[in-house]
Design a protein around this motif. Structure first.
Motif, PDB file in Angstrom:
ATOM      1  N   VAL A  73       0.840  -1.202   0.000  1.00  0.00           N
ATOM      2  CA  VAL A  73       0.000   0.000   0.000  1.00  0.00           C
ATOM      3  C   VAL A  73       0.872   1.248   0.000  1.00  0.00           C
ATOM      4  O   VAL A  73       0.649   2.183  -0.777  1.00  0.00           O
ATOM      5  CB  VAL A  73      -0.973  -0.005   1.205  1.00  0.00           C
ATOM      6  CG1 VAL A  73      -1.655   1.348   1.375  1.00  0.00           C
ATOM      7  CG2 VAL A  73      -2.015  -1.111   1.023  1.00  0.00           C
ATOM      8  N   ARG A  74       1.886   1.273   0.854  1.00  0.00           N
ATOM      9  CA  ARG A  74       2.777   2.441   0.918  1.00  0.00           C
ATOM     10  C   ARG A  74       3.540   2.632  -0.394  1.00  0.00           C
ATOM     11  O   ARG A  74       3.740   3.763  -0.827  1.00  0.00           O
ATOM     12  CB  ARG A  74       3.764   2.300   2.072  1.00  0.00           C
ATOM     13  CG  ARG A  74       3.134   2.537   3.406  1.00  0.00           C
ATOM     14  CD  ARG A  74       4.137   2.243   4.528  1.00  0.00           C
ATOM     15  NE  ARG A  74       3.620   2.676   5.778  1.00  0.00           N
ATOM     16  CZ  ARG A  74       3.941   3.827   6.355  1.00  0.00           C
ATOM     17  NH1 ARG A  74       4.789   4.641   5.787  1.00  0.00           N
ATOM     18  NH2 ARG A  74       3.416   4.162   7.509  1.00  0.00           N
ATOM     19  N   LYS A  75       3.936   1.521  -1.005  1.00  0.00           N
ATOM     20  CA  LYS A  75       4.683   1.605  -2.272  1.00  0.00           C
ATOM     21  C   LYS A  75       3.839   2.251  -3.367  1.00  0.00           C
ATOM     22  O   LYS A  75       4.297   3.179  -4.046  1.00  0.00           O
ATOM     23  CB  LYS A  75       5.131   0.202  -2.702  1.00  0.00           C
ATOM     24  CG  LYS A  75       5.884   0.181  -4.018  1.00  0.00           C
ATOM     25  CD  LYS A  75       6.493  -1.168  -4.322  1.00  0.00           C
ATOM     26  CE  LYS A  75       5.476  -2.213  -4.609  1.00  0.00           C
ATOM     27  NZ  LYS A  75       6.059  -3.482  -5.090  1.00  0.00           N
ATOM     28  N   TYR A  76       2.613   1.803  -3.537  1.00  0.00           N
ATOM     29  CA  TYR A  76       1.773   2.367  -4.588  1.00  0.00           C
ATOM     30  C   TYR A  76       1.338   3.788  -4.264  1.00  0.00           C
ATOM     31  O   TYR A  76       1.285   4.642  -5.150  1.00  0.00           O
ATOM     32  CB  TYR A  76       0.575   1.464  -4.893  1.00  0.00           C
ATOM     33  CG  TYR A  76       1.004   0.260  -5.682  1.00  0.00           C
ATOM     34  CD1 TYR A  76       1.527   0.403  -6.952  1.00  0.00           C
ATOM     35  CD2 TYR A  76       0.946  -1.012  -5.139  1.00  0.00           C
ATOM     36  CE1 TYR A  76       1.962  -0.682  -7.679  1.00  0.00           C
ATOM     37  CE2 TYR A  76       1.377  -2.110  -5.856  1.00  0.00           C
ATOM     38  CZ  TYR A  76       1.891  -1.945  -7.125  1.00  0.00           C
ATOM     39  OH  TYR A  76       2.324  -3.016  -7.832  1.00  0.00           O
ATOM     40  N   HIS A  77       1.044   4.061  -3.021  1.00  0.00           N
ATOM     41  CA  HIS A  77       0.652   5.412  -2.625  1.00  0.00           C
ATOM     42  C   HIS A  77       1.820   6.376  -2.870  1.00  0.00           C
ATOM     43  O   HIS A  77       1.640   7.457  -3.432  1.00  0.00           O
ATOM     44  CB  HIS A  77       0.211   5.419  -1.158  1.00  0.00           C
ATOM     45  CG  HIS A  77      -0.437   6.683  -0.743  1.00  0.00           C
ATOM     46  ND1 HIS A  77       0.258   7.723  -0.179  1.00  0.00           N
ATOM     47  CD2 HIS A  77      -1.737   7.086  -0.813  1.00  0.00           C
ATOM     48  CE1 HIS A  77      -0.581   8.709   0.091  1.00  0.00           C
ATOM     49  NE2 HIS A  77      -1.799   8.351  -0.290  1.00  0.00           N
TER      50      HIS A  77
END
Length: 138
Positions: A73-77
């Protein structure tokens, strides 16, 4: 040995290319975008946004490990923040052309919807600082 990933393994590849090449005034001549190209781009932005939401939902809910979910989630955000920043940087030098303006607005709206998607469904994985930065950079 370096292993190269298939382009399809990076779900943001089309949006990334649109921002970093097609709408980059230093890499492409945005003045040559035709009406049919404009229509294709705008339609594809909507398709890509929807596909990303579905893909991310599927991947996140298939993960059993909280740490992996957090990382994904953090990577895509974070990738969306970087792409939005690049788009905003490009905008300063993009020619003031109707098709380009409308593509830019459609893309910003799609990215904003993706931010909202992340922030509503996966809020516990995104720090408040990152959320604040994504909204203040617009």
């Amino acid at each position: 040995m370096v292993k190269f990933q298939n382009v399809e393994e990076y779900p943001l590849h089309w949006i990334d290319f649109l921002i970093t090449v097609t709408l980059n005034p230093y890499k492409a001549d945005c003045q040559k975008i035709t009406e049919s190209q404009y229509n294709a781009i705008v339609n594809r932005i909507e398709t890509e946004k929807t596909n990303l939401q579905i893909l991310i939902n599927n991947v996140v809910f298939s993960l059993n490990n909280e740490d992996e979910t957090n990382l994904l989630v953090r990577k895509y955000h974070s990738s969306l923040i970087i792409l939005l920043d690049q788009l905003i940087d490009n905008r300063r030098d993009l020619p003031n052309i109707d098709f380009v303006d409308r593509i830019y607005k459609k893309l910003v709206a799609a990215i904003d919807e993706l931010f909202s998607f992340f922030e509503t469904r996966f809020f516990k994985y995104i720090s408040l600082e990152i959320v604040y930065q994504s909204h203040t950079s617009q």
